[in-house]
Design a protein around this motif. Structure first.
Motif, PDB file in Angstrom:
ATOM      1  N   ARG B 646       0.782  -1.123  -0.051  1.00  0.00           N
ATOM      2  CA  ARG B 646       0.016  -0.012   0.037  1.00  0.00           C
ATOM      3  C   ARG B 646       0.895   1.290   0.034  1.00  0.00           C
ATOM      4  O   ARG B 646       0.342   2.492   0.067  1.00  0.00           O
ATOM      5  CB  ARG B 646      -0.750   0.008   1.286  1.00  0.00           C
ATOM      6  CG  ARG B 646      -2.206  -0.913   1.088  1.00  0.00           C
ATOM      7  CD  ARG B 646      -2.580  -1.184   2.391  1.00  0.00           C
ATOM      8  NE  ARG B 646      -3.943  -1.963   2.254  1.00  0.00           N
ATOM      9  CZ  ARG B 646      -4.674  -2.444   3.076  1.00  0.00           C
ATOM     10  NH1 ARG B 646      -4.101  -2.586   4.204  1.00  0.00           N
ATOM     11  NH2 ARG B 646      -5.830  -3.145   3.049  1.00  0.00           N
ATOM     12  N   ILE B 695      -5.109   2.041   5.044  1.00  0.00           N
ATOM     13  CA  ILE B 695      -5.060   3.255   4.559  1.00  0.00           C
ATOM     14  C   ILE B 695      -5.460   3.241   3.210  1.00  0.00           C
ATOM     15  O   ILE B 695      -5.472   4.218   2.271  1.00  0.00           O
ATOM     16  CB  ILE B 695      -3.607   4.091   4.405  1.00  0.00           C
ATOM     17  CG1 ILE B 695      -2.565   3.029   3.669  1.00  0.00           C
ATOM     18  CG2 ILE B 695      -3.015   4.619   5.910  1.00  0.00           C
ATOM     19  CD1 ILE B 695      -1.319   3.388   3.659  1.00  0.00           C
ATOM     20  N   GLY B 696      -6.365   2.416   3.038  1.00  0.00           N
ATOM     21  CA  GLY B 696      -6.665   2.108   1.400  1.00  0.00           C
ATOM     22  C   GLY B 696      -5.725   1.160   0.755  1.00  0.00           C
ATOM     23  O   GLY B 696      -4.524   1.036   1.170  1.00  0.00           O
ATOM     24  N   TYR B 698      -4.527   1.629  -2.571  1.00  0.00           N
ATOM     25  CA  TYR B 698      -3.612   2.258  -3.581  1.00  0.00           C
ATOM     26  C   TYR B 698      -3.366   3.613  -3.191  1.00  0.00           C
ATOM     27  O   TYR B 698      -3.788   4.467  -4.138  1.00  0.00           O
ATOM     28  CB  TYR B 698      -3.947   1.896  -4.997  1.00  0.00           C
ATOM     29  CG  TYR B 698      -4.334   0.398  -5.220  1.00  0.00           C
ATOM     30  CD1 TYR B 698      -3.545  -0.302  -5.224  1.00  0.00           C
ATOM     31  CD2 TYR B 698      -5.914   0.188  -5.565  1.00  0.00           C
ATOM     32  CE1 TYR B 698      -3.876  -1.966  -5.681  1.00  0.00           C
ATOM     33  CE2 TYR B 698      -6.256  -1.088  -5.580  1.00  0.00           C
ATOM     34  CZ  TYR B 698      -5.328  -2.152  -5.772  1.00  0.00           C
ATOM     35  OH  TYR B 698      -5.480  -3.500  -5.955  1.00  0.00           O
ATOM     36  N   PRO B 699      -3.274   3.926  -2.194  1.00  0.00           N
ATOM     37  CA  PRO B 699      -3.337   5.454  -1.924  1.00  0.00           C
ATOM     38  C   PRO B 699      -2.271   6.622  -2.666  1.00  0.00           C
ATOM     39  O   PRO B 699      -2.267   7.624  -2.719  1.00  0.00           O
ATOM     40  CB  PRO B 699      -3.123   5.686  -0.309  1.00  0.00           C
ATOM     41  CG  PRO B 699      -2.320   4.506  -0.040  1.00  0.00           C
ATOM     42  CD  PRO B 699      -2.863   3.524  -0.814  1.00  0.00           C
ATOM     43  N   TYR B 700      -1.000   5.694  -2.954  1.00  0.00           N
ATOM     44  CA  TYR B 700      -0.074   6.512  -3.699  1.00  0.00           C
ATOM     45  C   TYR B 700      -0.047   6.496  -5.120  1.00  0.00           C
ATOM     46  O   TYR B 700       0.931   7.215  -5.773  1.00  0.00           O
ATOM     47  CB  TYR B 700       1.466   6.012  -3.099  1.00  0.00           C
ATOM     48  CG  TYR B 700       1.771   4.440  -3.589  1.00  0.00           C
ATOM     49  CD1 TYR B 700       2.580   4.511  -4.583  1.00  0.00           C
ATOM     50  CD2 TYR B 700       1.439   3.534  -3.238  1.00  0.00           C
ATOM     51  CE1 TYR B 700       2.951   3.296  -5.200  1.00  0.00           C
ATOM     52  CE2 TYR B 700       1.542   2.150  -3.678  1.00  0.00           C
ATOM     53  CZ  TYR B 700       2.496   2.271  -4.844  1.00  0.00           C
ATOM     54  OH  TYR B 700       2.765   0.918  -5.217  1.00  0.00           O
ATOM     55  N   ARG B 723      -8.226  12.480  -8.790  1.00  0.00           N
ATOM     56  CA  ARG B 723      -7.611  12.510  -7.286  1.00  0.00           C
ATOM     57  C   ARG B 723      -6.070  13.149  -7.565  1.00  0.00           C
ATOM     58  O   ARG B 723      -5.337  12.634  -8.515  1.00  0.00           O
ATOM     59  CB  ARG B 723      -7.717  11.574  -6.246  1.00  0.00           C
ATOM     60  CG  ARG B 723      -6.680  10.523  -6.600  1.00  0.00           C
ATOM     61  CD  ARG B 723      -6.609   9.487  -5.363  1.00  0.00           C
ATOM     62  NE  ARG B 723      -6.056   8.298  -5.638  1.00  0.00           N
ATOM     63  CZ  ARG B 723      -5.799   7.133  -5.145  1.00  0.00           C
ATOM     64  NH1 ARG B 723      -6.304   6.965  -3.890  1.00  0.00           N
ATOM     65  NH2 ARG B 723      -4.971   6.142  -5.384  1.00  0.00           N
ATOM     66  N   VAL B 725      -2.481  12.865  -6.343  1.00  0.00           N
ATOM     67  CA  VAL B 725      -1.886  11.981  -5.613  1.00  0.00           C
ATOM     68  C   VAL B 725      -0.235  12.259  -4.945  1.00  0.00           C
ATOM     69  O   VAL B 725       0.220  12.929  -5.712  1.00  0.00           O
ATOM     70  CB  VAL B 725      -1.502  10.780  -6.550  1.00  0.00           C
ATOM     71  CG1 VAL B 725      -0.491   9.821  -6.102  1.00  0.00           C
ATOM     72  CG2 VAL B 725      -2.825   9.965  -6.784  1.00  0.00           C
ATOM     73  N   LEU B 765      -1.804   9.504   8.335  1.00  0.00           N
ATOM     74  CA  LEU B 765      -2.229   9.533   6.850  1.00  0.00           C
ATOM     75  C   LEU B 765      -3.759   9.844   6.263  1.00  0.00           C
ATOM     76  O   LEU B 765      -4.601   8.901   6.874  1.00  0.00           O
ATOM     77  CB  LEU B 765      -2.008   8.072   6.064  1.00  0.00           C
ATOM     78  CG  LEU B 765      -0.534   7.879   6.007  1.00  0.00           C
ATOM     79  CD1 LEU B 765      -0.312   6.391   5.553  1.00  0.00           C
ATOM     80  CD2 LEU B 765       0.252   8.596   4.846  1.00  0.00           C
ATOM     81  N   THR B 766      -4.090  10.719   5.875  1.00  0.00           N
ATOM     82  CA  THR B 766      -5.455  11.267   5.779  1.00  0.00           C
ATOM     83  C   THR B 766      -5.610  12.241   4.396  1.00  0.00           C
ATOM     84  O   THR B 766      -4.419  12.759   3.998  1.00  0.00           O
ATOM     85  CB  THR B 766      -5.947  12.098   6.739  1.00  0.00           C
ATOM     86  OG1 THR B 766      -7.336  12.113   6.868  1.00  0.00           O
ATOM     87  CG2 THR B 766      -5.412  13.253   7.128  1.00  0.00           C
ATOM     88  N   GLN B 767      -6.335  12.550   3.825  1.00  0.00           N
ATOM     89  CA  GLN B 767      -6.757  13.649   3.072  1.00  0.00           C
ATOM     90  C   GLN B 767      -6.387  14.839   3.230  1.00  0.00           C
ATOM     91  O   GLN B 767      -6.570  15.257   4.278  1.00  0.00           O
ATOM     92  CB  GLN B 767      -8.390  13.212   2.372  1.00  0.00           C
ATOM     93  CG  GLN B 767      -8.146  12.746   0.988  1.00  0.00           C
ATOM     94  CD  GLN B 767      -9.744  12.922   0.574  1.00  0.00           C
ATOM     95  OE1 GLN B 767     -10.857  13.141   1.215  1.00  0.00           O
ATOM     96  NE2 GLN B 767      -9.738  12.581  -0.855  1.00  0.00           N
ATOM     97  N   ILE B 781      -3.975  11.886  -0.522  1.00  0.00           N
ATOM     98  CA  ILE B 781      -3.644  11.262   0.881  1.00  0.00           C
ATOM     99  C   ILE B 781      -2.228  11.842   1.187  1.00  0.00           C
ATOM    100  O   ILE B 781      -1.526  11.859   0.403  1.00  0.00           O
ATOM    101  CB  ILE B 781      -3.846   9.705   1.081  1.00  0.00           C
ATOM    102  CG1 ILE B 781      -5.052   9.230   0.311  1.00  0.00           C
ATOM    103  CG2 ILE B 781      -3.192   9.109   2.175  1.00  0.00           C
ATOM    104  CD1 ILE B 781      -6.111   8.875   1.511  1.00  0.00           C
TER     105      ILE B 781
END
Lengths: 505, 1052
Positions: B646, B695-696, B698-700, B723, B725, B765-767, B781
């Motif tokens: 992730r 953290i989900g 595929y956040p990166y 989004r 990234v 880690l957050t938006q 994120i």
């Protein structure tokens, strides 16, 4: 102990081997999205480009460019925002402020702009696409970008202008450009689009006339009447478009909207996989009586003899107020006693007594809520009637009444299913009287299509028109000087400290 | 003799019952004997002891006049207890019981036999002239002998240096609650659990350990069942042996990147060697709503209030005087009812549960198999929930050095629910006017939708929802594990486990129209259909989700003792996990009948399909070292090196770890020799760092979402960047400092565990919150901020036995303070540095305006101009004469403290337990149906009978208004804040254990009958149905359950 050590070493070695083996399997931790595309591998083929282009078009289905568009009329003297779903009540009461302004008005055009900028930045690098195609694709996208920026200007005045997409939050926090700067950029995009787009009828992709007419709208907004008249005249002379004779109401029904020569540009939907969804039924079936037309709008409709209801000898009968009226009335607005009444009965009581009917498919009666999420009426942004009205308005401002203006208006009034008498040339024979009549015709023809708010603002007529209307709570509508532009949403000012709030808020 | 814990024991993945070893000591197979004693040093030691004693006994026998005494040793459940040491007091004579619990010893008359066994209370028996003595040993429940499961092993509780709490399965199952998640509530200090609703099958709890850890990634603890990721919800409570909670960072850090919010280790029941045991546990119960608010149900009052509320908002009256008079003049007639919809909707829901287990084994092989069936009906119509559980646990010594085993947990949940659930369903009951009943008064059973044809409906009625379909969820879970343990050397053990967790959910949402009517007939006396039941769609939507998680881990464990005082235990391991989740779904419409439940039952017109998939993987190396000196000083270190799919490749791997130390003062000679009433006194300290990878997936990554647009008469696939990234994401890390104290006094009479902790989460880690909307994309994120939780946990224990009467008291207390310590971008009032996270930020309500004069002379209110007497008055905090945004106050969302206490008493076979649980100082913001009058026509709560009016100058209840009325709901004020503190008698449990004499006649080994009541009494100021709710939101919620259950437990 020696014995232990030997064993120990062997076992640890075995474990490490196993671990290492797995660690070396690099794929194990490389997981990529399975139902989406990675940006790194995209932008290689023509298919990639058309997919990205379809992605840009998809932003048209965003809120105010989709099924929320008719709600713009609740910003005006045309209709009441029954449930304040989109915060439009505050605007007509003059109490709109940074906290209650509908932030979608700001966010949705920018979402479209982001898609446009992403496309325009990448399309150039795709070697597999011919330059000619790239030009057309770019022209379509630049048209859309122009439309989004123009709407922002109409709503907020000068706004933050990104000619290319900001890459970080810091890059994005800039001061707004002036209204003129943004409009200059809009016109630059439109001129490019006009030069590259095909001069064909509209079927779903942007055509030259779409861009031309958007430019005409910008010119109307700038009160550059001469250029507005010239451009609209070009569209008329192209003969690619015409007044639809298949029935006024059918202009707003999905089957008759396909390849309809009256439409210059629209947001398209397609059931079952791409319908308007649940929110669309607010418009599609007048669910909740959400858009409630005012009596004031109803009164605007002429009698079938072409007289205003207040005219002497109009034949208006207060006891039967909806008979012998301009047929467009009952095709736009559901009046009390209309035969469909029982079928609307699942909605809330109609606070103004009227409900919106335009965009409703009466053939689907009785309404079954279960089928509505599959409705796919296209939201019309531009149609030929508006081109004629714009021509009439601009030409009248340039040189006063002439035959071409009356012809344009009559083409609208005499369409099959409407068949009103021609404009009374004796009565509307001065620039001023004809201006009023064009505005009247425009209000009626385009009612509940989301134009009225912008028209009244550019005519500077909002305040005087709103004072004539009371909302169902008995409050007189108000429009202050500052309300010509909306306040930026507080949340945006909090995020972008370089943005200055509009005067008066 | 004190048989203290050996390092070996600590590291065992599956704790081996020491009894089994004892078989071997008596086994004629000398080979087996010797290897097994090598394997487990306890056994070896005991055997040596036994041998010595035997020899001694023989020597003694030569001199004294002794006779043979024999018998059998049982445990409390009647199972023979092999390996019990039997000593003749004052001599060196002794023996140990054999595989069948039988012993035989030479003793003089009037000798005292001492029976002792680790984990059991020793017992002395004075011999008379009988020659057979059967003895039952009671398990020693005191904390001192407890062995607890820790990460990848076990440890003796008294030797722990970290903060670890345990709960036994026995304690959990006293509550008759179907969902295992909710049973842990109030059982562990620091673990705060909120049950969301009482809906069958939808009553999942939210867990939070030691405060609110992250506002970006998940803040829920990691849950492992027998060492592998699984959902607790899928377990039958009866199958739980124990639950361990690793609270501090040092203990949890063996789980590295998954442990930031603590770890909950659940161990299922294993078989025990000995005679086969069959155990049946059955209960029947009934549930009902704990409480629901009282709304105005007098129709005439309702109608008049509705009219005046509308008038206040400038709207015309809804009811004519003639309509009101109909209700006034015909009170309580079926035609003009005063109907209480909440009474109608909320009823009683029976619950039954049956559990049957088979366990047993011999020296090589042990097994445990069980089956559980739960049938829970709801307190409303429309729900049905059945859960079937199976557990198979099996292990066998297949070679003198090798033990293999499997553990399989299966569950099948079959749930039906209305297509609107929870608050969406209940608010319909609030929204229905008292002026109508659910069905037409003509007895035809036709559902109603509104009172008068002319009135628009506020919403659907509950009966319309029941009549128009439902949702059906079938969930299958398999958690299958296999392990092998190899004793490579006496001190070196290799353990490997592979597991597959399979999840399959089949979901169907079926809806169809059904006629609904206006309650009052039209002028000609006919009932008029006004709606078709208002389903969302007419058809079947179906979805199936499958997830498979594969886990493999392997550990090497080495333990040694050097000198006589140094014990060292080392653990090294490797673990990998990967998950693949896939879903596929479709929908068709317009079925010919309402009973068809498969897609093929209709044609393809307008059909749709959908499908998706995602995956993640985790790979790790870890290790642990334990050292103790003289059983006095303890040191432990944990380390874990985790790599996750992730996080981007450059920051993918993270190192987490921690250390703890403990000093057992009670082992120091100055206490041990001088202060006899101190059983245990231990000081602990620990520090560690943990990660959070929730953290989900595929956040990166730059991801283009697939979409479509219809340029023509067909859809063109489109791709959209939605989004922004940030590619260089770092791990979110949590570090925690913990100081603790354990004390046990007067042989278990008093005990306490106290912990203080400081927990820091950084790089949360957050938006990103400050991305301008003009960017047009979802914010990326980012590593956005830091937060701190500081807290105290307290656990007090008191147990006493007076003759046949025993009682105990336990108290848990947890208090923490949450504070945001760093942020990329603050949000005024709600998320600010130095403040608790996500404060309420609202105007302060100061009363009700009594007159226009008061309005005129008061500070200018937020929406001045439209104010009327009877509206809310807002406080001007800064006293500048105008109430503006700067006058809003910050109020924390976190409770002041959580607490629970437990009282139990036993006398002869009777046992009574009362369990109280409470939360103090928590605020909830409520709105809508039931709180604000006339939202979709919902009746006002009773307090509005005392609403402000010119003749009733109330200072607490505003004039009757309609939701949305600016004088009350024009801005958010503390008027909408409720004190949701509560204390409740969570459970009362009374049982009777029949004595052995009676039972032996019917051939049973044990019989307990019990009665249990859940959520019996609640003390609260909260006005809604239940103060225990999942945060702020709608006032209307599905109620919590009060459950009365009776049951029995029988063993053969």
């Amino acid at each position: 102990m020696k014995f232990y050590k030997k064993y120990m070493t062997q076992c640890l070695a075995a474990l490490m081997c196993f671990s290492t083996l797995s660690s070396c399997d690099k794929d194990f931790l490389d997981k990529n999205p399975l139902n989406a595309i990675s940006g790194e591998t995209f932008w290689k083929t023509e298919t990639d480009v058309t997919m990205a282009l379809a992605g840009v078009y998809r932003t048209l289905q965003n809120g105010i460019y989709g099924h929320r568009k008719p709600f713009f009329d609740t910003y005006s003297d045309n209709a009441y925002d029954r449930h304040n779903f989109f915060g439009y009540q505050a605007v007509t009461l003059g109490v709109v402020n940074p906290s209650n302004v509908n932030s979608g008005l700001y966010n949705q055009p920018y979402q479209g702009i982001a898609a446009c900028n992403y496309f325009l930045e990448n399309v150039g690098s795709v070697a597999a696409v011919s330059q000619a195609n790239k030009d057309i694709y770019s022209a379509e996208v630049r048209f859309l970008r122009a439309m989004y920026y123009f709407d922002l200007v109409q709503l907020f005045g000068g706004v933050v202008l990104y000619k290319v997409a900001p890459k970080t939050a810091e890059e994005a926090k800039i001061k707004q450009s002036t209204k003129e700067e943004v409009l200059a950029f809009v016109l630059e995009d439109l001129d490019y689009a006009i030069s590259k787009l095909p001069a064909t009828a509209y079927t779903g992709r942007v055509v030259k006339a779409s861009a031309q007419f958007l430019k005409a709208r910008v010119r109307l907004y700038q009160q550059n009447w001469a250029e507005a008249a010239t451009i609209t005249n070009e569209i008329i002379n192209s003969k690619l478009f015409s007044i639809y004779q298949g029935g006024y109401a059918n202009l707003f029904l999905t089957t008759t909207q396909q390849n309809n020569n009256e439409i210059l540009f629209s947001t398209k939907y397609l059931a079952p996989n791409n319908p308007q969804g649940n929110e669309g039924m607010l418009v599609e079936i007048g669910w909740y009586g959400a858009i409630a037309p005012y009596q004031n709008l109803v009164d605007e409709y002429e009698m079938t003899n072409g007289k205003m209801i207040s005219d002497a000898g109009s034949g208006y009968d207060a006891a039967n107020p909806y008979t012998n009226r301009d047929p467009r009335l009952r095709m736009t607005i559901k009046a009390p006693g209309d035969p469909e009444t029982t079928n609307y009965s699942h909605t809330d009581p109609l606070l103004t007594g009227f409900a919106q009917k335009k965009y409703m498919d009466l053939s689907k009666l009785p309404y079954d809520r279960t089928k509505i999420p599959l409705t796919d009426m296209n939201v019309v942004h531009m149609r030929y009637a508006e081109v004629l009205l714009a021509y009439a308005e601009a030409k009248n401002e340039v040189s006063g009444p002439d035959a071409s203006i009356y012809d344009a208006l009559n083409a609208i009034r005499t369409r099959t299913s409407v068949k009103l008498p021609a404009v009374d040339q004796a009565k509307y024979n001065t620039k001023e009287s004809l201006r009023e009549f064009i505005r009247h015709e425009r209000r009626v023809e385009l009612a509940l299509e989301g134009h009225r708010y912008f028209d009244l603002k550019r005519w500077n007529a909002m305040a005087s028109r709103l004072t004539a209307v009371k909302n169902p709570a008995g409050q007189t509508l108000v429009f202050g000087e500052k309300n010509n532009v909306l306040p930026f949403p507080q949340s945006e000012l909090d995020r972008n400290k370089s943005l200055t709030q509009n005067t008066g808020y | 003799m004190a048989i203290h814990s050996t390092p070996f024991e600590r590291s065992t993945g599956t704790p081996l019952p020491q009894k089994r070893v004892m078989y071997a000591t008596q086994d004629s197979n000398k080979q087996e004997f010797s290897t097994l004693t090598r394997r487990l040093r306890i056994g070896f030691r005991v055997s040596v002891l036994a041998l010595v004693m035997l020899l001694a006994g023989m020597v003694q026998g030569a001199f004294a006049q002794n006779r043979q005494i024999s018998g059998t040793v049982f445990d409390a459940s009647g199972v023979p207890l092999p390996g019990t040491s039997v000593k003749v007091k004052g001599t060196v004579t002794g023996t140990i019981s054999d595989v069948n619990g039988k012993y035989s010893v030479q003793a003089a008359n009037n000798a005292t036999l001492v029976f002792s066994y680790i984990g059991y209370i020793s017992q002395e028996v004075l011999t008379d002239n009988r020659s057979v003595y059967d003895v039952t040993l009671q398990a020693d429940a005191s904390a001192l002998s407890e062995v607890v499961v820790v990460g990848y092993g076990t440890q003796k509780k008294v030797n722990l240096s970290g903060s670890v709490a345990t709960v036994s399965g026995v304690e959990l199952t006293q509550r008759p609650v179907p969902n295992m998640q909710n049973l842990l509530q109030g059982r562990v200090a620091g673990l705060d659990i909120i049950q969301s609703t009482g809906e069958p099958g939808r009553d999942d709890a939210s867990f939070q350990l030691r405060g609110f850890g992250s506002f970006g990634a998940s803040s829920a603890p990691l849950v492992l069942v027998d060492g592998v990721i699984a959902s607790i919800k899928n377990l039958s409570p009866q199958d739980i042996e124990s639950v361990t909670v690793l609270k501090d960072a040092a203990s949890a850090s063996i789980y590295g990147a998954r442990a930031a919010n603590g770890v909950i280790l659940i161990t299922t029941k294993k078989g025990k060697a000995g005679k086969t045991q069959i155990e049946y546990n059955g209960s029947m119960g009934v549930s009902e709503a704990t409480k629901y608010p009282e709304l105005i149900t007098n129709s005439a009052t309702y109608m008049e209030m509705y009219n005046s509320a509308r008038l206040r908002s400038g709207q015309p009256a809804l009811y004519t005087q003639a309509q009101i008079d109909l209700y006034k003049n015909n009170p309580n007639s079926d035609k003009y009812p005063n109907f209480n919809w909440l009474d109608h909707v909320l009823g009683k829901g029976p619950i039954q549960n049956h559990h049957i287990g088979f366990s047993g084994g011999n020296e090589q092989t042990i097994y445990n198999a069980s089956f559980n069936y739960l049938d829970q009906q709801s307190i409303t119509k429309g729900y049905k929930y059945k859960r079937y559980n199976g557990l198979i646990d099996f292990s066998s010594q297949v070679h003198k050095r090798v033990r293999v085993g499997t553990n399989i947990n299966l569950s099948f949940q079959d749930a039906k629910a209305p297509w609107l659930t929870n608050d969406n369903l209940l608010l319909l009951a609030y929204a229905s006017a008292p002026t109508m009943m659910p069905f037409l008064p003509d007895g035809s059973g036709r559902a109603t939708n509104r009172d008068f044809t002319t009135n628009g409906t506020g919403n659907r009625s509950v009966e319309e929802v029941y009549a128009t379909g439902g949702q059906f969820t079938k969930t299958y879970n398999v958690n299958a594990q296999a392990f092998a343990e190899v004793s490579i050397l006496k001190n070196l053990k290799w353990m490997s486990k592979g597991a597959i967790t399979y999840f399959d959910e089949q979901y169907k949402n079926r809806q169809y129209p059904s006629q609904s009517f206006a309650y009052q007939p039209d002028a000609s006396g006919n009932y008029v259909q006004v709606a078709n039941g208002n389903p969302d769609f007419n058809g079947l939507r179906q979805n199936e989700t499958r997830a498979i998680t594969k886990t493999f881990f392997s550990t090497l464990n080495y333990s040694t003792q050097f000198g006589t005082d140094h014990n060292l235990n080392l653990l090294a391991g490797y673990e990998q996990q990967n998950n693949f989740t896939e879903n596929v779904g479709g929908a068709r419409y317009d079925f010919p009948t309402t009973s068809i439940m498969v897609l093929d039952g209709s044609g393809p017109t307008n059909q749709t399909t959908n499908g998706g998939a995602s995956e993640w993987a985790l790979q790790s190396l870890f290790g642990r070292a334990n050292y103790d000196f003289k059983n006095k000083y303890f040191l432990e270190g944990n380390i874990r090196y985790d790599g996750t799919s992730r996080v981007g490749i450059d920051n993918r791997w993270g190192i987490f770890g921690g250390g703890s130390g403990a000093w057992k003062l009670s082992e120091e000679s100055f206490i041990k020799n001088n202060v006899s009433w101190i059983d245990n006194l231990k000081l602990r300290a620990s520090y560690g760092t943990l990660g959070n990878q929730e953290i989900g997936n595929y956040p990166y990554q730059d991801v283009l979402n697939l979409t479509a647009y219809p340029w023509s008469s067909s859809l063109t696939t489109g791709a959209q960047l939605t989004r922004l990234v940030t590619k260089d994401l770092r791990w979110e890390k949590t570090s925690m400092l913990d100081f603790g104290l354990d004390v046990d006094l007067f042989k278990g009479l008093f005990g306490a565990t106290i912990d203080w902790y400081k927990r820091d989460t950084r790089d949360i880690l957050t938006q990103r919150q400050d991305l301008p909307n003009s960017v047009g994309l979802t914010a990326p994120i980012v590593n956005a901020g830091a937060m701190q939780n500081t807290g105290i946990e307290l656990e007090l224990r008191h147990n006493k036995t007076i003759n046949e009467f025993n009682y105990g008291v336990g108290v848990l207390f947890h208090r923490y303070r949450n504070k945001v310590t760093n942020l990329l971008a603050e949000t005024l009032g709600t998320i600010e540095i130095g403040q608790p996270y996500n404060n309420f930020f609202m105007y302060e309500w100061a009363g009700i305006f009594q007159s226009q004069d008061e309005i005129n002379s008061s500070p200018k209110q937020p929406n001045s101009g439209t104010l009327k007497p009877g509206d809310l008055k807002i406080r001007d905090l800064d006293g500048n004469g105008t109430v503006g945004p700067e006058d809003r106050v910050r109020i924390s969302r976190f409770p002041s403290y959580n607490y629970s206490f437990n009282l139990n008493a036993g006398w002869k076979g009777f046992n009574l337990t009362a369990f109280f649980q409470g939360v103090q100082g928590i605020k909830t913001q409520v709105s809508g149906w039931g709180y604000e009058p006339f939202q979709q026509g919902s009746a006002p709560p009773l307090r509005f009978l005392n609403a402000w009016s010119p003749t009733n100058p109330s200072t607490t209840v505003p004039a009757v208004y309609q939701v949305g009325y600016p004088g009350v709901s024009g801005y958010t004020s503390t008027y909408f804040l409720q004190d949701a503190s509560y204390l409740r008698l969570k459970n009362l449990y009374l049982s009777y254990t029949f004595n052995q004499d009676i039972l032996s006649k019917v051939g049973a080994k044990g019989l307990i009958v019990y009665f249990s009541g859940d959520n019996l009494i609640t003390w609260t100021k909260y006005e809604g149905n239940d103060p225990e709710r999942a945060g702020s939101g709608r006032f209307a919620q599905f109620p919590q359950l009060k459950i009365f259950t009776g049951g029995l437990n029988i063993k053969f």
